[in-house]
Write a protein that holds these residues in place. Structure first.
Motif, mmCIF file in Angstrom:
data_model
loop_
_atom_site.group_PDB
_atom_site.id
_atom_site.type_symbol
_atom_site.label_atom_id
_atom_site.label_comp_id
_atom_site.label_asym_id
_atom_site.label_seq_id
_atom_site.Cartn_x
_atom_site.Cartn_y
_atom_site.Cartn_z
ATOM 1 N N LYS A 18 53.420 13.585 26.135
ATOM 2 C CA LYS A 18 52.302 13.597 25.829
ATOM 3 C C LYS A 18 52.937 13.879 23.857
ATOM 4 N N GLU B 83 53.374 23.073 23.030
ATOM 5 C CA GLU B 83 51.638 22.972 22.382
ATOM 6 C C GLU B 83 51.074 24.284 21.368
ATOM 7 N N ALA C 17 45.084 19.177 19.288
ATOM 8 C CA ALA C 17 44.835 18.073 20.211
ATOM 9 C C ALA C 17 46.352 17.399 20.829
ATOM 10 N N TYR C 18 46.267 16.852 22.210
ATOM 11 C CA TYR C 18 46.904 15.836 21.865
ATOM 12 C C TYR C 18 46.746 14.910 21.438
ATOM 13 N N ASP D 226 46.251 11.746 22.587
ATOM 14 C CA ASP D 226 45.375 10.593 22.597
ATOM 15 C C ASP D 226 43.609 11.193 22.597
ATOM 16 N N GLY D 227 43.289 12.298 21.630
ATOM 17 C CA GLY D 227 42.210 13.364 21.119
ATOM 18 C C GLY D 227 41.875 14.351 22.016
ATOM 19 N N HIS D 228 43.017 14.418 23.695
ATOM 20 C CA HIS D 228 41.868 15.127 24.123
ATOM 21 C C HIS D 228 42.403 16.930 24.269
ATOM 22 N N ASP D 229 41.707 17.725 23.901
ATOM 23 C CA ASP D 229 41.546 18.821 23.228
ATOM 24 C C ASP D 229 42.460 20.243 24.973
ATOM 25 N N PRO D 230 43.002 20.486 25.049
ATOM 26 C CA PRO D 230 43.278 21.172 25.864
ATOM 27 C C PRO D 230 43.214 23.008 26.096
ATOM 28 N N ARG D 231 42.426 23.065 24.895
ATOM 29 C CA ARG D 231 41.187 24.098 25.168
ATOM 30 C C ARG D 231 40.518 24.339 25.164
ATOM 31 N N THR D 232 40.265 25.564 25.524
ATOM 32 C CA THR D 232 38.836 26.313 26.097
ATOM 33 C C THR D 232 37.497 26.449 25.127
#
Length: 378
Positions: A86, A204, A238-239, A241-247
């Protein structure tokens, strides 16, 4: 508009290239110079940077790049040892927050201290040494690779006082030559020199978020259903690919299992997927590995679970013997574990191997461990 520049970074010239890109307003994706060309091609295709600068300095424009956000500083690619790599996006703000927290925790003296970087710049453990030195205006020597003699010369002849090492490297030097040593990247040895601190962090988080189980300034840690979750200004944006893994309220679920000990220190058990359930009991490989690692007949060890018709999973010790002609026996390793842990944590299978598969930072790549031949192997 800012662009993402993928660049082979090694040594002082790699550091200069990074800062030149930042001065132009671009973000940088460090590329490990040890990667073979096919691996580099796969990496570029997955991360889609705008340009690639190879080890010779040649610049190649790339098709169909993904944009970066203003303020983005780095895309750090994870090792991919447990899945597909990632791209972790860090901003200049998160980089500065990490540098500030680690510098303060180590009590860095701008007048007397000098950093040594001897880990790969393509990994956050190595690059963060350079970045915190820059933030604190502390001199930093950068080696192309770890070399025990060069590390000792840097300390004894050129004045390096601080460094970051993986456990295998720590065992090859005289640690007393440094004022402080940050140990990370893999499970630390049970016996640490008094000037060493054990770091907990990941790509991260941009570097460590805890030293010796204590959260750094600005870091919040909580345990939710046995999982370590983190919050703080040094977290990724974020990653790739645009995904933010945080709540929504900013907590990052690490997928690491952990707990607080009686002294209020964080104890990291390992990845939640590594948990072994044997006879209904939970066994954490890291705990067993720590005990077995102290056995004189064990040079290296990895512990995992394998399917078992009676126990559900059986505890297996994959061992590199200290002496190939006189390897340890299963019974003596079981006895050693039982002295420190419950009996159900003792291995029921022993497999002897010449070496363990490890990443460049010394982490055991569990997906490459031998599959095994059945119960009772020895």
């Amino acid at each position: 508009m800012p662009e993402l520049v993928a660049a082979v970074l090694a040594g002082r010239s790699g550091v200069d290239l990074l800062f030149d890109c930042w001065d132009r307003g671009d973000a940088v994706m460090p590329v490990d110079p040890r990667l073979p060309p096919p691996a580099v091609e796969r990496l570029l295709a997955a991360m889609r940077p705008h340009r690639f600068i190879d080890g010779s300095g040649a610049v190649q424009a790339l098709p169909d790049p993904l944009p970066v956000e203003p303020g983005d500083a780095l895309v750090m690619v994870t090792s991919g040892s447990t899945g597909d790599p990632k791209g972790v996006v860090h901003t200049h703000h998160s980089v500065e927050a990490s540098a500030r927290a680690t510098t303060e925790a180590l009590g860095v003296d701008r007048e007397r201290d000098r950093w040594l970087c001897c880990l790969p710049l393509a990994h956050v453990a190595g690059l963060s040494v350079v970045l915190r030195a820059r933030w604190a205006s502390v001199p930093c020597e950068v080696l192309h690779t770890f070399d025990a003699m060069e590390v000792m010369a840097a300390a004894r002849e050129r004045g390096a006082t601080l460094t970051t090492l993986v456990p295998t490297a720590l065992g090859r030097i005289d640690p007393s030559a440094f004022r402080r040593i940050v140990v990370g990247g893999a499970a630390p040895p049970a016996a640490l020199p008094p000037n060493a601190v054990v770091s907990y962090g990941m790509t991260e988080t941009g570097s460590a978020v805890a030293y010796d189980g204590r959260p750094l300034a600005g870091v919040e840690i909580r345990i939710v259903d046995g999982e370590i979750q983190l919050r703080g200004p040094m977290l990724l944006r974020a990653y790739r690919d645009g995904h933010d893994p945080r709540t929504p309220d900013g907590w990052f679920p690490t997928d690491d299992a952990g707990a607080w000990d009686d002294d209020g220190r964080l104890v990291v058990h390992g990845r939640r997927g590594d948990l072994i359930i044997s006879g209904g009991e939970n066994v954490w490989p890291a705990e067993v590995e720590r005990v077995l690692g102290e056995h004189p007949g064990v040079s290296e060890v990895a512990v995992l679970g394998r399917p078992d018709p009676e126990w559900g999973q059986r505890v297996v010790a994959i061992v590199v013997p200290t002496d190939l002609s006189r390897p340890p026996r299963l019974e003596e390793l079981r006895a050693a574990v039982k002295e420190h842990l419950p009996a159900y944590a003792a291995p029921r299978e022993l497999e002897l191997v010449p070496s363990l598969p490890r990443s460049s930072l010394g982490k055991v790549i569990r997906s490459r461990l031998p599959a095994g031949s059945g119960p009772g192997a020895n």
